[in-house]
Design a protein around this motif. Structure first.
Motif, PDB file in Angstrom:
ATOM      1  N   GLY A  79      53.287  70.057  48.558  1.00 31.92           N
ATOM      2  CA  GLY A  79      52.438  70.417  49.697  1.00 31.92           C
ATOM      3  C   GLY A  79      52.638  69.530  50.918  1.00 31.92           C
ATOM      4  O   GLY A  79      53.525  68.672  50.943  1.00 31.92           O
ATOM      5  N   LEU A  80      51.788  69.768  51.915  1.00 29.97           N
ATOM      6  CA  LEU A  80      51.881  69.033  53.195  1.00 29.97           C
ATOM      7  C   LEU A  80      50.963  67.810  53.131  1.00 29.97           C
ATOM      8  O   LEU A  80      49.758  67.941  52.901  1.00 29.97           O
ATOM      9  CB  LEU A  80      51.441  69.950  54.335  1.00 29.97           C
ATOM     10  N   HIS A  81      51.540  66.627  53.318  1.00 28.05           N
ATOM     11  CA  HIS A  81      50.752  65.393  53.265  1.00 28.05           C
ATOM     12  C   HIS A  81      50.592  64.833  54.674  1.00 28.05           C
ATOM     13  O   HIS A  81      51.559  64.801  55.439  1.00 28.05           O
ATOM     14  CB  HIS A  81      51.457  64.344  52.409  1.00 28.05           C
ATOM     15  N   VAL A  82      49.397  64.376  54.965  1.00 26.73           N
ATOM     16  CA  VAL A  82      49.131  63.744  56.260  1.00 26.73           C
ATOM     17  C   VAL A  82      48.528  62.370  55.970  1.00 26.73           C
ATOM     18  O   VAL A  82      47.502  62.270  55.297  1.00 26.73           O
ATOM     19  CB  VAL A  82      48.144  64.591  57.097  1.00 26.73           C
ATOM     20  N   TYR A  83      49.197  61.314  56.425  1.00 29.54           N
ATOM     21  CA  TYR A  83      48.747  59.951  56.138  1.00 29.54           C
ATOM     22  C   TYR A  83      48.413  59.234  57.432  1.00 29.54           C
ATOM     23  O   TYR A  83      49.160  59.351  58.413  1.00 29.54           O
ATOM     24  CB  TYR A  83      49.859  59.149  55.451  1.00 29.54           C
ATOM     25  N   ASP A  84      47.345  58.437  57.418  1.00 29.12           N
ATOM     26  CA  ASP A  84      47.126  57.509  58.527  1.00 29.12           C
ATOM     27  C   ASP A  84      48.189  56.422  58.420  1.00 29.12           C
ATOM     28  O   ASP A  84      48.532  55.989  57.317  1.00 29.12           O
ATOM     29  CB  ASP A  84      45.726  56.898  58.444  1.00 29.12           C
ATOM     30  N   ASN A  85      48.689  55.983  59.571  1.00 29.12           N
ATOM     31  CA  ASN A  85      49.802  55.023  59.570  1.00 29.12           C
ATOM     32  C   ASN A  85      49.407  53.760  60.340  1.00 29.12           C
ATOM     33  O   ASN A  85      49.650  53.659  61.544  1.00 29.12           O
ATOM     34  CB  ASN A  85      51.027  55.691  60.203  1.00 29.12           C
ATOM     35  N   PRO A  86      48.805  52.779  59.661  1.00 28.34           N
ATOM     36  CA  PRO A  86      48.363  51.570  60.357  1.00 28.34           C
ATOM     37  C   PRO A  86      49.524  50.659  60.777  1.00 28.34           C
ATOM     38  O   PRO A  86      49.344  49.781  61.620  1.00 28.34           O
ATOM     39  CB  PRO A  86      47.473  50.876  59.319  1.00 28.34           C
ATOM     40  N   ALA A  87      50.716  50.885  60.201  1.00 23.33           N
ATOM     41  CA  ALA A  87      51.868  50.050  60.566  1.00 23.33           C
ATOM     42  C   ALA A  87      52.476  50.496  61.896  1.00 23.33           C
ATOM     43  O   ALA A  87      53.140  49.715  62.582  1.00 23.33           O
ATOM     44  CB  ALA A  87      52.920  50.102  59.462  1.00 23.33           C
ATOM     45  N   GLY A  88      52.261  51.772  62.261  1.00 20.16           N
ATOM     46  CA  GLY A  88      52.813  52.273  63.528  1.00 20.16           C
ATOM     47  C   GLY A  88      54.321  52.387  63.525  1.00 20.16           C
ATOM     48  O   GLY A  88      54.946  52.339  64.588  1.00 20.16           O
ATOM     49  N   VAL A  89      54.922  52.531  62.340  1.00 20.20           N
ATOM     50  CA  VAL A  89      56.380  52.693  62.264  1.00 20.20           C
ATOM     51  C   VAL A  89      56.725  53.756  61.236  1.00 20.20           C
ATOM     52  O   VAL A  89      55.912  54.080  60.362  1.00 20.20           O
ATOM     53  CB  VAL A  89      57.110  51.373  61.891  1.00 20.20           C
ATOM     54  N   LEU A  90      57.938  54.279  61.341  1.00 13.88           N
ATOM     55  CA  LEU A  90      58.447  55.206  60.322  1.00 13.88           C
ATOM     56  C   LEU A  90      59.959  55.036  60.264  1.00 13.88           C
ATOM     57  O   LEU A  90      60.611  54.845  61.300  1.00 13.88           O
ATOM     58  CB  LEU A  90      58.089  56.653  60.664  1.00 13.88           C
ATOM     59  N   THR A  91      60.490  55.068  59.021  1.00 17.27           N
ATOM     60  CA  THR A  91      61.953  55.075  58.873  1.00 17.27           C
ATOM     61  C   THR A  91      62.310  56.324  58.060  1.00 17.27           C
ATOM     62  O   THR A  91      61.874  57.402  58.410  1.00 17.27           O
ATOM     63  CB  THR A  91      62.474  53.754  58.253  1.00 17.27           C
ATOM     64  N   ASN A  92      63.045  56.176  56.980  1.00 19.54           N
ATOM     65  CA  ASN A  92      63.471  57.360  56.211  1.00 19.54           C
ATOM     66  C   ASN A  92      62.867  57.285  54.809  1.00 19.54           C
ATOM     67  O   ASN A  92      61.711  56.903  54.671  1.00 19.54           O
ATOM     68  CB  ASN A  92      64.997  57.442  56.231  1.00 19.54           C
ATOM     69  N   ASN A  93      63.640  57.605  53.774  1.00 26.64           N
ATOM     70  CA  ASN A  93      63.111  57.559  52.405  1.00 26.64           C
ATOM     71  C   ASN A  93      62.735  56.134  52.008  1.00 26.64           C
ATOM     72  O   ASN A  93      63.306  55.195  52.558  1.00 26.64           O
ATOM     73  CB  ASN A  93      64.190  58.060  51.432  1.00 26.64           C
ATOM     74  N   PRO A  94      61.855  55.946  51.046  1.00 24.33           N
ATOM     75  CA  PRO A  94      61.128  56.935  50.244  1.00 24.33           C
ATOM     76  C   PRO A  94      59.914  57.457  51.008  1.00 24.33           C
ATOM     77  O   PRO A  94      59.712  57.081  52.172  1.00 24.33           O
ATOM     78  CB  PRO A  94      60.685  56.112  49.024  1.00 24.33           C
ATOM     79  N   PRO A  95      59.057  58.284  50.350  1.00 27.28           N
ATOM     80  CA  PRO A  95      57.862  58.769  51.035  1.00 27.28           C
ATOM     81  C   PRO A  95      56.974  57.630  51.546  1.00 27.28           C
ATOM     82  O   PRO A  95      57.005  56.518  51.020  1.00 27.28           O
ATOM     83  CB  PRO A  95      57.157  59.585  49.941  1.00 27.28           C
ATOM     84  N   PHE A  96      56.184  57.961  52.553  1.00 28.89           N
ATOM     85  CA  PHE A  96      55.395  56.956  53.274  1.00 28.89           C
ATOM     86  C   PHE A  96      54.511  56.079  52.369  1.00 28.89           C
ATOM     87  O   PHE A  96      54.476  54.852  52.559  1.00 28.89           O
ATOM     88  CB  PHE A  96      54.564  57.656  54.360  1.00 28.89           C
ATOM     89  N   PRO A  97      53.803  56.638  51.371  1.00 32.45           N
ATOM     90  CA  PRO A  97      52.958  55.757  50.547  1.00 32.45           C
ATOM     91  C   PRO A  97      53.779  54.672  49.835  1.00 32.45           C
ATOM     92  O   PRO A  97      53.315  53.535  49.701  1.00 32.45           O
ATOM     93  CB  PRO A  97      52.324  56.711  49.527  1.00 32.45           C
ATOM     94  N   GLN A  98      55.013  55.005  49.446  1.00 31.20           N
ATOM     95  CA  GLN A  98      55.848  53.987  48.798  1.00 31.20           C
ATOM     96  C   GLN A  98      56.326  52.934  49.802  1.00 31.20           C
ATOM     97  O   GLN A  98      56.397  51.755  49.484  1.00 31.20           O
ATOM     98  CB  GLN A  98      57.053  54.647  48.115  1.00 31.20           C
ATOM     99  N   GLN A  99      56.639  53.384  51.003  1.00 30.66           N
ATOM    100  CA  GLN A  99      57.013  52.416  52.054  1.00 30.66           C
ATOM    101  C   GLN A  99      55.874  51.416  52.269  1.00 30.66           C
ATOM    102  O   GLN A  99      56.102  50.210  52.354  1.00 30.66           O
ATOM    103  CB  GLN A  99      57.274  53.127  53.388  1.00 30.66           C
ATOM    104  N   MET A 100      54.652  51.946  52.343  1.00 33.24           N
ATOM    105  CA  MET A 100      53.504  51.058  52.581  1.00 33.24           C
ATOM    106  C   MET A 100      53.269  50.143  51.381  1.00 33.24           C
ATOM    107  O   MET A 100      52.936  48.974  51.537  1.00 33.24           O
ATOM    108  CB  MET A 100      52.245  51.878  52.877  1.00 33.24           C
ATOM    109  N   PHE A 101      53.472  50.677  50.171  1.00 34.51           N
ATOM    110  CA  PHE A 101      53.272  49.847  48.988  1.00 34.51           C
ATOM    111  C   PHE A 101      54.244  48.659  48.996  1.00 34.51           C
ATOM    112  O   PHE A 101      53.871  47.522  48.708  1.00 34.51           O
ATOM    113  CB  PHE A 101      53.454  50.674  47.709  1.00 34.51           C
ATOM    114  N   LEU A 102      55.502  48.956  49.374  1.00 28.80           N
ATOM    115  CA  LEU A 102      56.516  47.887  49.359  1.00 28.80           C
ATOM    116  C   LEU A 102      56.199  46.767  50.354  1.00 28.80           C
ATOM    117  O   LEU A 102      56.670  45.645  50.202  1.00 28.80           O
ATOM    118  CB  LEU A 102      57.901  48.481  49.652  1.00 28.80           C
TER     119      LEU A 102
END
Ligand SMILES: C[C@H](CCC(=O)NCCS(=O)(=O)O)[C@H]1CC[C@H]2[C@@H]3[C@H](O)C[C@@H]4C[C@H](O)CC[C@]4(C)[C@H]3C[C@H](O)[C@]12C
Length: 324
Positions: free
Chosen positions: A157-180
């Motif tokens: 499905g379609l996921h919408v996440y708040d992004n407190p870091a204000g950045v985006l790169t590529n894989n993996p999905p955003f929750p994993q990026q934030m976890f790392l």
């Protein structure tokens, strides 16, 4: 690889690096308020917010990579290969093709809050723009001065996440990026202290050892951490020149030089362009791999009540200012 970031001083800035091994032939494109924009499912929208951004213009249609509208809302699409999955048409919802997602949001939404409402009503489909330009596997960052979100369309499905870091790169999905990011919680711009052990005489042997441990490689997760650290610790004056200059330095932390990232035999990803849009003022600044001098296109210097797409080819020649 690609990286996107936001930055707030007096005005709100948003931009990205576009890293790839070839160019689709992009240019800065402005859609004025009365350009009749054709959406695949929803038909033609005659009047809407004006937008400026980087696009591949195909038969007069702006296929945006990143853009902002006259209300100060910005959006960028970054590769999300292997994770992006689009839905089939759903007649209960507003269907939107992935290639028109950026203009769909930016022509109608003034804020991230508006975009969140629109996202609840819509269904993102994978129909391609044409046989020559097949469906791109992307995820998106949407931001304004008050908020930032990430949109990921996946098999579940379609996921919408708040992004407190204000950045985006590529894989993996955003929750994993934030976890790392948890791994980097002890990074600091200050000189490090020896917390390792009092049994070892560890010292700071040089000035400027702040950020010790920040990953320097080009992987998507490392770029995420690096640009988040750089952005969140960034200090600049709030004038236009100082803000724009600082923004290019933030994204400079993930610049890709030809030769360092081989994606196929003899093929190297480079930072084809870096953008910085002052979304408050509608000015789109960019540099290219060959032309690091900042160039700007101001949407308000064109007729925003017009009916035709106005586009500017990127100035690619290396500009050197000789002093003598
Ligand atoms: C290749 C670009 C993304 C760059 C990126 O994220 N690189 C990371 C590489 S990696 O995976 O991590 O190795 C994306 C960003 C925007 C994309 C374009 C825009 O979505 C607009 C159209 C959309 C059409 O469906 C395909 C052509 C296209 C013109 C796209 C071509 C390409 O997929 C672009 C240019």
């Amino acid at each position: 690889m690609c990286t996107a970031a936001t930055y707030q001083t007096k005005d709100f800035y948003m931009g990205r690096t576009l890293d790839y091994e070839f160019s689709y032939g992009e240019q800065i494109a402005i859609i004025p308020r009365n350009y009749p924009i054709k959406f695949h499912y929803a038909g033609t929208m005659e009047h809407h917010y004006a937008c400026i951004g980087m696009a591949h213009v195909a038969n007069g249609y702006p296929l945006y990579y990143d853009a902002a509208n006259e209300k100060g809302l910005g959006m960028a699409g970054l590769n999300f290969v292997g994770n992006a999955a689009y839905a089939d048409v759903d007649n209960e919802k507003e269907n939107v093709a992935q290639y028109e997602f950026i203009p769909w949001i930016l022509t109608q939404c003034a804020t991230v809050e508006d975009a969140k409402k629109k996202l609840k009503e819509m269904n993102l489909t994978g129909i391609p723009f044409s046989a020559q330009l097949p469906t791109a596997q992307l995820h998106w960052i949407i931001a304004d001065k008050d908020g930032c979100i990430v949109v990921e369309s996946m098999a579940d499905g379609l996921h919408v996440y708040d992004n407190p870091a204000g950045v985006l790169t590529n894989n993996p999905p955003f929750p994993q990026q934030m976890f790392l990011m948890n791994q980097y919680m002890n990074l600091s711009p200050k000189q490090p202290e020896n917390l390792f052990s009092d049994k070892l005489p560890l010292t700071t042997y040089s000035r400027g050892m702040g950020a010790l441990g920040l990953p320097g490689d080009l992987s998507s997760t490392s770029r995420f951490a690096r640009v988040a650290f750089t952005r969140l610790n960034s200090r600049s004056e709030d004038t236009e020149k100082a803000s724009v200059s600082q923004f290019f330095h933030i994204l400079g932390s993930v610049d890709q030089q030809r030769g360092c990232c081989e994606v196929a035999e003899g093929k190297y990803e480079i930072t084809i362009y870096t953008s910085c849009c002052n979304t408050t003022k509608g000015i789109y600044y960019y540099t290219t791999y060959e032309n690091p001098q900042i160039t700007a296109v101001n949407m308000h210097a064109t007729d925003l009540n017009g009916t035709e797409v106005v586009s500017y080819p990127m100035l690619q020649d290396t500009e050197i200012r000789y002093q003598n």
